[in-house]
Design an enzyme around this catalytic site. Sequence first.
Site, mmCIF file in Angstrom:
data_model
loop_
_atom_site.group_PDB
_atom_site.id
_atom_site.type_symbol
_atom_site.label_atom_id
_atom_site.label_comp_id
_atom_site.label_asym_id
_atom_site.label_seq_id
_atom_site.Cartn_x
_atom_site.Cartn_y
_atom_site.Cartn_z
ATOM 1 N N GLY A 1 36.019 44.500 36.362
ATOM 2 C CA GLY A 1 35.580 45.722 37.040
ATOM 3 C C GLY A 1 34.441 45.479 38.019
ATOM 4 O O GLY A 1 34.316 46.200 38.994
ATOM 5 N N ASP B 1 40.423 40.545 44.320
ATOM 6 C CA ASP B 1 40.353 41.484 43.194
ATOM 7 C C ASP B 1 40.737 42.893 43.626
ATOM 8 O O ASP B 1 40.021 43.523 44.405
ATOM 9 C CB ASP B 1 38.918 41.517 42.644
ATOM 10 C CG ASP B 1 38.557 40.234 41.938
ATOM 11 O OD1 ASP B 1 39.286 39.857 41.002
ATOM 12 O OD2 ASP B 1 37.550 39.606 42.318
ATOM 13 N N HIS C 1 44.474 39.237 41.974
ATOM 14 C CA HIS C 1 44.212 39.670 40.600
ATOM 15 C C HIS C 1 44.273 41.194 40.571
ATOM 16 O O HIS C 1 43.360 41.852 41.063
ATOM 17 C CB HIS C 1 42.822 39.141 40.201
ATOM 18 C CG HIS C 1 42.360 39.560 38.850
ATOM 19 N ND1 HIS C 1 41.050 39.399 38.445
ATOM 20 C CD2 HIS C 1 43.009 40.114 37.794
ATOM 21 C CE1 HIS C 1 40.924 39.847 37.206
ATOM 22 N NE2 HIS C 1 42.083 40.289 36.794
ATOM 23 N N GLY D 1 31.670 42.382 39.917
ATOM 24 C CA GLY D 1 31.165 41.028 40.090
ATOM 25 C C GLY D 1 29.751 40.956 39.531
ATOM 26 O O GLY D 1 29.147 41.985 39.206
ATOM 27 N N GLY D 2 29.250 39.747 39.397
ATOM 28 C CA GLY D 2 27.849 39.547 39.054
ATOM 29 C C GLY D 2 27.468 39.806 37.606
ATOM 30 O O GLY D 2 26.292 39.967 37.292
ATOM 31 N N MET E 1 41.233 46.662 42.354
ATOM 32 C CA MET E 1 40.858 47.553 41.242
ATOM 33 C C MET E 1 41.212 48.993 41.598
ATOM 34 O O MET E 1 41.002 49.422 42.734
ATOM 35 C CB MET E 1 39.352 47.485 41.008
ATOM 36 C CG MET E 1 38.824 46.091 40.783
ATOM 37 S SD MET E 1 37.032 46.126 40.585
ATOM 38 C CE MET E 1 36.692 44.365 40.472
ATOM 39 N N ASP F 1 37.732 33.575 34.987
ATOM 40 C CA ASP F 1 37.247 34.532 35.991
ATOM 41 C C ASP F 1 36.100 35.370 35.424
ATOM 42 O O ASP F 1 36.296 36.138 34.484
ATOM 43 C CB ASP F 1 38.421 35.436 36.399
ATOM 44 C CG ASP F 1 38.064 36.410 37.506
ATOM 45 O OD1 ASP F 1 36.974 36.283 38.083
ATOM 46 O OD2 ASP F 1 38.905 37.303 37.783
ATOM 47 N N GLY F 2 34.932 35.221 36.047
ATOM 48 C CA GLY F 2 33.781 36.056 35.698
ATOM 49 C C GLY F 2 32.581 35.252 35.248
ATOM 50 O O GLY F 2 32.653 34.480 34.296
ATOM 51 N N GLY F 3 31.491 35.390 35.984
ATOM 52 C CA GLY F 3 30.244 34.749 35.578
ATOM 53 C C GLY F 3 30.259 33.235 35.626
ATOM 54 O O GLY F 3 29.454 32.579 34.954
ATOM 55 N N MET G 1 43.857 44.533 38.885
ATOM 56 C CA MET G 1 43.246 45.255 37.763
ATOM 57 C C MET G 1 43.653 46.711 37.919
ATOM 58 O O MET G 1 42.844 47.585 38.232
ATOM 59 C CB MET G 1 41.724 45.077 37.797
ATOM 60 C CG MET G 1 41.315 43.682 37.340
ATOM 61 S SD MET G 1 39.669 43.229 37.908
ATOM 62 C CE MET G 1 40.081 42.549 39.509
HETATM 63 C C1 DX5 Z 1 35.775 40.901 37.891
HETATM 64 C C2 DX5 Z 1 36.626 40.193 38.897
HETATM 65 C C3 DX5 Z 1 36.102 38.858 39.250
HETATM 66 C C4 DX5 Z 1 34.785 38.906 39.986
HETATM 67 C C5 DX5 Z 1 34.070 37.635 39.690
HETATM 68 O O1 DX5 Z 1 36.376 42.066 37.506
HETATM 69 O O2 DX5 Z 1 37.929 40.002 38.385
HETATM 70 O O3 DX5 Z 1 37.046 38.091 39.989
HETATM 71 O O4 DX5 Z 1 34.951 39.047 41.374
HETATM 72 O O5 DX5 Z 1 32.778 37.760 40.173
HETATM 73 P P1 DX5 Z 1 31.557 36.923 39.587
HETATM 74 O O6 DX5 Z 1 31.870 35.483 39.811
HETATM 75 O O7 DX5 Z 1 30.396 37.426 40.375
HETATM 76 O O8 DX5 Z 1 31.476 37.234 38.100
HETATM 77 ZN ZN ZN Z 2 39.244 38.517 39.465
#
Ligand code: DX5
Ligand code: ZN
Length: 220
Positions: A143, A36, A67, A145-146, A38, A176-178, A69
């Site tokens: 933006g 990721d 990825h 994780g978690g 960013m 992607d995400g959660g 961002m």
């Molecule tokens: C969020 C990222 C995700 C993140 C996923 O902006 O693009 O790839 O790392 O993390 P989890 O699995 O903790 O939601």
């Molecule tokens: Zn990602």
Amino acid sequence: MKNTLIAPSVLAADFANLQRDIEMLNNSEADWLHIDIMDGLFVPNISFGMPVLQAISKHAKKTIDVHLMIIDPDRYIKTFAQLGSNILTVHYEACPHLHRTLQAIKAEGMKAGVALNPHTNIDLLEDVIQDIDMVCIMSVNPGFGGQSFIENTFAKVKKLKALIQRKNAVTLIEVDGGVTSKNAKQLVDAGADVLVAGSFVFSSQNPAQTIKELKQLTSQ
Ligand code: DX5
Ligand code: ZN
């Protein structure tokens, strides 16, 4: 038998022990490494950039799924190819000339991905789906994780799967995400091919075992 690809997100790794964590992923059943990037502009957070990706690439033995961002990602397509990215995903919302961006990614020998924020409608991909190797459906606002999973994602995955089939495209669907063991199977049943998991993997007692369980749960 379905082979769902598991892509642990390195954002949730221990950056002070990055080599250890990359080697854990190399020796695990993870299919890809999700990276990721960013910029603090497209998303309200800054993760890490080129030198860190270079260090990851040096040790990684798996497909590197980057990825982006970031705004104006066209500026860095060549650089990410040189850093060892196999798949480069840009955000729909960051690309006014998406078709051109996708061609530029492929010209550098990478697979081209497009990520959609939770509010971005699948229908917007209708005229470009055949040019996309992978669509990344964001199941959180990008933006951090978690964060917790947005339930509307199931409907989006189904809608995207129908679009891909209707257009005879071969596009992969990544979520992607959660992602956790609670929603993984349902995502795959809806049409997901690749699951990104960050905190669910790295916060667990035994990340390699968690990856194995996610793989088993979704590849039946
Ligand atoms: C969020 C990222 C995700 C993140 C996923 O902006 O693009 O790839 O790392 O993390 P989890 O699995 O903790 O939601
Ligand atoms: Zn990602």
